[in-house]
Design an enzyme around this catalytic site. Structure first.
Site, PDB file in Angstrom:
ATOM      1  N   HIS A   1      34.920  23.035 -10.870  1.00  0.00           N
ATOM      2  CA  HIS A   1      33.877  21.697 -10.862  1.00  0.00           C
ATOM      3  C   HIS A   1      33.249  21.735  -9.639  1.00  0.00           C
ATOM      4  CE1 HIS A   1      33.678  19.674 -14.676  1.00  0.00           C
ATOM      5  NE2 HIS A   1      34.894  19.869 -14.887  1.00  0.00           N
TER       6      HIS A   1
ATOM      7  N   HIS B   1      35.445 -34.381 -12.974  1.00  0.00           N
ATOM      8  CA  HIS B   1      36.279 -34.022 -14.034  1.00  0.00           C
ATOM      9  C   HIS B   1      36.736 -34.693 -14.812  1.00  0.00           C
ATOM     10  CE1 HIS B   1      35.173 -30.176 -11.868  1.00  0.00           C
ATOM     11  NE2 HIS B   1      35.595 -29.333 -12.552  1.00  0.00           N
TER      12      HIS B   1
ATOM     13  N   GLU C   1      43.455  11.887 -13.782  1.00  0.00           N
ATOM     14  CA  GLU C   1      42.253  11.855 -14.462  1.00  0.00           C
ATOM     15  C   GLU C   1      42.640  12.495 -15.773  1.00  0.00           C
ATOM     16  OE1 GLU C   1      37.481  12.946 -14.633  1.00  0.00           O
ATOM     17  OE2 GLU C   1      38.898  13.879 -13.099  1.00  0.00           O
ATOM     18  N   HIS C   2      42.940  13.633 -15.720  1.00  0.00           N
ATOM     19  CA  HIS C   2      43.323  14.604 -17.036  1.00  0.00           C
ATOM     20  C   HIS C   2      44.888  14.802 -16.908  1.00  0.00           C
ATOM     21  CE1 HIS C   2      39.026  15.506 -16.246  1.00  0.00           C
ATOM     22  NE2 HIS C   2      39.057  14.902 -17.337  1.00  0.00           N
TER      23      HIS C   2
ATOM     24  N   GLN D   1      39.420  23.242 -13.754  1.00  0.00           N
ATOM     25  CA  GLN D   1      39.116  21.838 -13.008  1.00  0.00           C
ATOM     26  C   GLN D   1      38.693  22.329 -11.756  1.00  0.00           C
ATOM     27  OE1 GLN D   1      39.847  19.247 -15.012  1.00  0.00           O
ATOM     28  NE2 GLN D   1      38.676  18.480 -13.440  1.00  0.00           N
TER      29      GLN D   1
ATOM     30  N   ASP E   1      36.141  17.176 -22.473  1.00  0.00           N
ATOM     31  CA  ASP E   1      34.962  17.261 -21.630  1.00  0.00           C
ATOM     32  C   ASP E   1      33.775  17.412 -22.750  1.00  0.00           C
ATOM     33  OD1 ASP E   1      36.201  17.138 -19.253  1.00  0.00           O
ATOM     34  OD2 ASP E   1      35.638  19.382 -18.532  1.00  0.00           O
TER      35      ASP E   1
END
Length: 435
Positions: free
Chosen positions: A268, A426, A333-334, A265, A367
């Site tokens: 990245h 209406h 996220e993960h 991770q 991924d």
């Protein structure tokens, strides 16, 4: 050669202190740089909206050091990139494409058609958008996985026209692996432009870039802020921030695996967050040495070190219940569950973009080729959103077909409700039909 000194990561043992630390990680992109970037993005959007291709090319020449004239890459070049690709890589991409497609085909939403109590017809109908724009980061790097994870669900949804925008290197060339992946996914139009100017071009349309209905795909802060700015004019997938992983580990976890997953991770982006929450103090004590060992001769060492130094965290908890509580507050996220019994713990988890169960499910398989989409909510957004899906490229329409019996049975209630809101016509629209 002596073993390297353990990599220094922040270690927290107090739950409240851990909560504060995780809250800081979740807001790691909110700073003065974002305000400065937003001002630049607004200027770029306005210029492209007003001047079209001229502004698009000027900004590309300014930021990427080449003038994209023409903007589009010939379709034959996509096929050539695929045929010239090494066979092992082609096989890997085909495997990924097949698995991603098989999973996303199961996501196609089903229309609803039902009959109400008085014979009225009610329903919900799904249709794909006409044109989708996919953003694929590029320049010095290649992200064929991003191509597949965005193009496959769009095609499964039935989108007629799909456009990819990807920045080129200074020589004007888009990475051939990206082009080959586009060919594999059935994409015919790849445009060699990137940044906020590419988002603007897809949102507003220019002489060379068709206006799209939905924009998806990750990017840097300028791309993300541009997507946020044009949302409403077009649909977007999400506001993707820097990537993150949270690993919950107990005494059964292999320190080498944990360190590798944290580094996977961290490599990245310097803003990527890598968090270990563990019930095993021994793992917390040894993980720094294992990380240091794996960082030796690492090709992205500087990025990893910056990420772990600023956004790495180790939390020691008394039990897995506390680990799960902290994870849900961070909403990663993960989420990797490197514990003896991952399935029961996964049932306990409420907020996560993707959950990886057990020692044989590293986040890397998600991924690339597991099947579920790798475009996931970040920075706490898993509390209210999920992965990019087939539905990202579709919209639904409500279907309502009353008959006279149904209107007679419900008309009085409609008139009462309309009257309570002071909406005379209406109520009249019902009364006149029944009078």
């Amino acid at each position: 050669m002596p073993d390297p000194a353990p990599f220094p990561m922040r270690v927290v043992r107090d739950v409240q202190q851990a909560e504060r630390a995780l809250k800081g990680l979740a807001s790691r992109t909110v700073d003065d740089r974002q305000l400065e970037a937003r001002s630049k993005v607004d200027s770029i959007l306005a210029a492209v909206r007003q001047h079209g291709d001229t502004a698009l090319m000027d900004y590309t020449e300014r930021f990427d050091r080449f003038r994209p004239d023409p903007v589009a890459i010939p379709e034959a070049a996509l096929e050539e990139a695929w045929t010239q690709m090494p066979m092992d890589l082609r096989d890997a991409l085909e495997l990924a494409h097949r698995r991603i497609k098989e999973f996303h085909q199961r996501q196609r939403p089903v229309d609803i058609a039902m009959e109400g109590p008085h014979g009225e017809q009610l329903g919900r109908r799904w249709r794909p958008v006409k044109r989708a724009g996919l953003y694929v980061p590029g320049g010095r790097a290649a992200y064929p996985s991003t191509v597949l994870m965005n193009a496959v669900p769009a095609r499964v949804a039935g989108v007629q026209e799909i456009v990819i925008c990807s920045p080129a290197a200074a020589d004007g060339q888009v990475n051939p692996v990206v082009l080959g992946a586009a060919h594999l996914a059935g994409i015919r139009t790849v445009l060699r432009v990137g940044g906020a100017q590419a988002i603007a071009a897809m949102a507003f349309g220019t002489e060379s870039v068709p206006k799209v209905d939905v924009i998806s795909g990750p990017g840097n802060i300028y791309v993300t802020l541009a997507k946020q700015a044009v949302y409403g004019l077009v649909g977007i997938d999400s506001m993707a921030g820097p990537s993150e992983v949270l690993v919950i580990a107990d005494h059964s976890a292999n320190p080498r695996h944990v360190a590798a997953d944290l580094l996977a991770q961290a490599e990245h982006d310097p803003l990527a967050a890598a968090v270990l929450i563990t019930t095993d103090p021994r793992l917390a004590d040894t993980i720094g040495a294992e990380i240091a060992q794996q960082l030796q001769n690492h090709p992205r060492r500087e990025i990893c070190e910056a990420s772990l130094k600023d956004w790495g965290l180790i939390v020691i908890c008394e039990d897995l219940e506390t680990c799960a509580n902290l994870s849900d507050k961070f909403s990663p996220e993960h989420l990797e569950l490197l514990v003896e019994r991952p399935e029961p713990l996964a049932e306990r988890i409420q907020n996560a973009g993707a959950i990886f169960l057990g020692p044989w499910s590293p986040e890397a398989v998600g991924d690339y080729l597991a099947g579920p989409n790798h475009t996931l909510p970040t920075c706490g957004a898993a509390r209210f959103s999920g992965a990019l899906s087939v539905e990202t490229f579709m919209r639904h329409t409500s279907m309502i077909g009353f008959n006279r019996t149904a209107l007679e049975a419900t008309g009085s209630a409609v008139r009462q409700l309309a009257g309570s809101e002071g909406l005379h016509s209406h109520a009249e629209s019902v009364r006149l039909r029944l009078s």
